[in-house]
Design an enzyme around this catalytic site. Structure first.
Site, PDB file in Angstrom:
ATOM      1  N   TYR A   1       0.815  -1.223   0.000  1.00 55.05           N
ATOM      2  CA  TYR A   1       0.000   0.000   0.000  1.00 55.05           C
ATOM      3  C   TYR A   1       0.848   1.273   0.000  1.00 55.05           C
ATOM      4  O   TYR A   1       0.310   2.372  -0.100  1.00 55.05           O
ATOM      5  CB  TYR A   1      -0.914   0.028   1.230  1.00 55.05           C
ATOM      6  CG  TYR A   1      -1.851  -1.143   1.319  1.00 55.05           C
ATOM      7  CD1 TYR A   1      -2.933  -1.264   0.458  1.00 55.05           C
ATOM      8  CD2 TYR A   1      -1.656  -2.139   2.275  1.00 55.05           C
ATOM      9  CE1 TYR A   1      -3.797  -2.346   0.538  1.00 55.05           C
ATOM     10  CE2 TYR A   1      -2.516  -3.222   2.363  1.00 55.05           C
ATOM     11  CZ  TYR A   1      -3.580  -3.319   1.493  1.00 55.05           C
ATOM     12  OH  TYR A   1      -4.433  -4.394   1.574  1.00 55.05           O
TER      13      TYR A   1
ATOM     14  N   HIS B   1      -4.353   6.478  -1.307  1.00 56.04           N
ATOM     15  CA  HIS B   1      -4.958   6.453   0.032  1.00 56.04           C
ATOM     16  C   HIS B   1      -3.906   6.674   1.124  1.00 56.04           C
ATOM     17  O   HIS B   1      -4.252   7.000   2.255  1.00 56.04           O
ATOM     18  CB  HIS B   1      -5.639   5.097   0.234  1.00 56.04           C
ATOM     19  CG  HIS B   1      -6.969   5.142   0.922  1.00 56.04           C
ATOM     20  ND1 HIS B   1      -7.771   6.258   1.019  1.00 56.04           N
ATOM     21  CD2 HIS B   1      -7.659   4.153   1.554  1.00 56.04           C
ATOM     22  CE1 HIS B   1      -8.875   5.962   1.671  1.00 56.04           C
ATOM     23  NE2 HIS B   1      -8.829   4.690   2.015  1.00 56.04           N
TER      24      HIS B   1
ATOM     25  N   PHE C   1      -5.018  -0.287   9.706  1.00 53.18           N
ATOM     26  CA  PHE C   1      -5.685  -0.089   8.424  1.00 53.18           C
ATOM     27  C   PHE C   1      -6.614   1.112   8.538  1.00 53.18           C
ATOM     28  O   PHE C   1      -7.078   1.473   9.616  1.00 53.18           O
ATOM     29  CB  PHE C   1      -6.411  -1.343   7.909  1.00 53.18           C
ATOM     30  CG  PHE C   1      -5.450  -2.396   7.421  1.00 53.18           C
ATOM     31  CD1 PHE C   1      -4.966  -2.356   6.121  1.00 53.18           C
ATOM     32  CD2 PHE C   1      -4.998  -3.386   8.276  1.00 53.18           C
ATOM     33  CE1 PHE C   1      -4.056  -3.304   5.679  1.00 53.18           C
ATOM     34  CE2 PHE C   1      -4.090  -4.338   7.841  1.00 53.18           C
ATOM     35  CZ  PHE C   1      -3.615  -4.293   6.538  1.00 53.18           C
TER      36      PHE C   1
ATOM     37  N   ASN D   1      -9.671   2.041   7.919  1.00 51.00           N
ATOM     38  CA  ASN D   1     -11.020   2.078   8.474  1.00 51.00           C
ATOM     39  C   ASN D   1     -11.076   1.973   9.993  1.00 51.00           C
ATOM     40  O   ASN D   1     -12.131   2.177  10.584  1.00 51.00           O
ATOM     41  CB  ASN D   1     -11.876   0.967   7.857  1.00 51.00           C
ATOM     42  CG  ASN D   1     -12.057   1.151   6.369  1.00 51.00           C
ATOM     43  OD1 ASN D   1     -11.622   2.145   5.781  1.00 51.00           O
ATOM     44  ND2 ASN D   1     -12.698   0.197   5.738  1.00 51.00           N
TER      45      ASN D   1
ATOM     46  N   ASP E   1      -6.288  11.720   2.509  1.00 53.79           N
ATOM     47  CA  ASP E   1      -6.619  11.913   1.101  1.00 53.79           C
ATOM     48  C   ASP E   1      -8.057  12.402   0.966  1.00 53.79           C
ATOM     49  O   ASP E   1      -8.878  12.178   1.846  1.00 53.79           O
ATOM     50  CB  ASP E   1      -6.435  10.602   0.330  1.00 53.79           C
ATOM     51  CG  ASP E   1      -7.340   9.486   0.839  1.00 53.79           C
ATOM     52  OD1 ASP E   1      -7.274   9.172   2.044  1.00 53.79           O
ATOM     53  OD2 ASP E   1      -8.119   8.936   0.046  1.00 53.79           O
TER      54      ASP E   1
ATOM     55  N   ASN F   1     -13.702   6.715   5.436  1.00 51.48           N
ATOM     56  CA  ASN F   1     -13.820   5.764   6.542  1.00 51.48           C
ATOM     57  C   ASN F   1     -12.794   5.979   7.650  1.00 51.48           C
ATOM     58  O   ASN F   1     -13.074   5.695   8.813  1.00 51.48           O
ATOM     59  CB  ASN F   1     -13.748   4.330   6.016  1.00 51.48           C
ATOM     60  CG  ASN F   1     -15.000   3.960   5.248  1.00 51.48           C
ATOM     61  OD1 ASN F   1     -16.095   4.423   5.562  1.00 51.48           O
ATOM     62  ND2 ASN F   1     -14.851   3.144   4.226  1.00 51.48           N
TER      63      ASN F   1
END
Length: 193
Positions: free
Chosen positions: A14, A19, A64, A66, A91, A112
């Site tokens: 990632y 993101h 993560f 969320n 973002d 989220n």
């Protein structure tokens, strides 16, 4: 004392995702000032140092996106930090690439990570929203935010990260308008789509 959190997802896969622009800003701030080595606690990578004489914690939640509020909430409670001394960097789909907006409180705009922070910490904190552009169709959003920045994106991304890191003290001093103006000037004429 201040807490600056960048939002993103942990893991090398990632690392260059749109993101993860919040993590990228935190890394740029870390490199621009004298901060302690990263440590892993509070479900996060955390470091501390001084920005313009103010003790500041940098945090990259490892829960993560969320679930970011879990890690951030732990840090805020442990250090007894007030939300007025908390800045989150994330973002924003609904801003053109490279555009910056700063505000305190407000809605989560469907983000989220912000939803999680609001649920675990409250809503009265500073949000630095960094435009990554919208792919044009709702069906493409997931792929877009989890897609990597392109080579052409680097024309605006690198100057943006550098400008935010060099001027983050303006936010700590409470001068949001000057911060946004300075970032805008520093990134002006970059190849924004």
């Amino acid at each position: 004392m201040w807490l600056i959190a960048g939002l993103g997802n942990p893991g090398l896969q990632y690392q260059n995702n749109r993101h993860n622009i919040g993590f990228m800003v935190i890394d740029a701030i870390y490199q621009s000032f004298s901060f302690s080595p990263w440590s892993k606690k509070f479900q996060a990578e955390i470091s501390n140092g001084l920005i313009d004489g103010e003790k500041t914690f940098l945090i990259k939640p490892q829960t993560f996106m969320n679930l970011s509020g879990q890690a951030i909430g732990e840090v805020l409670r442990f250090y007894k930090l007030d939300l007025k001394n908390f800045i989150v960097i994330c973002d924003e789909l609904d801003l053109p690439p490279g555009k910056v907006r700063v505000k305190t409180a407000g809605g989560n705009n469907g983000h989220n990570g912000i939803k999680s922070i609001d649920a675990h910490c409250g809503t009265d904190y500073c949000r630095v929203r960094l435009g990554i552009g919208h792919p044009g169709s709702k069906e493409l959003v997931h792929q877009h935010v989890l897609g990597n920045f392109t080579k052409s994106d680097q024309e605006w991304l690198s100057p943006l990260l550098d400008a935010i890191a060099k001027n983050i003290a303006l936010l700590i001093k409470g001068d949001r308008c000057l911060f946004m103006d300075t970032i805008s000037q520093a990134t002006k004429n970059k190849n924004l789509q």
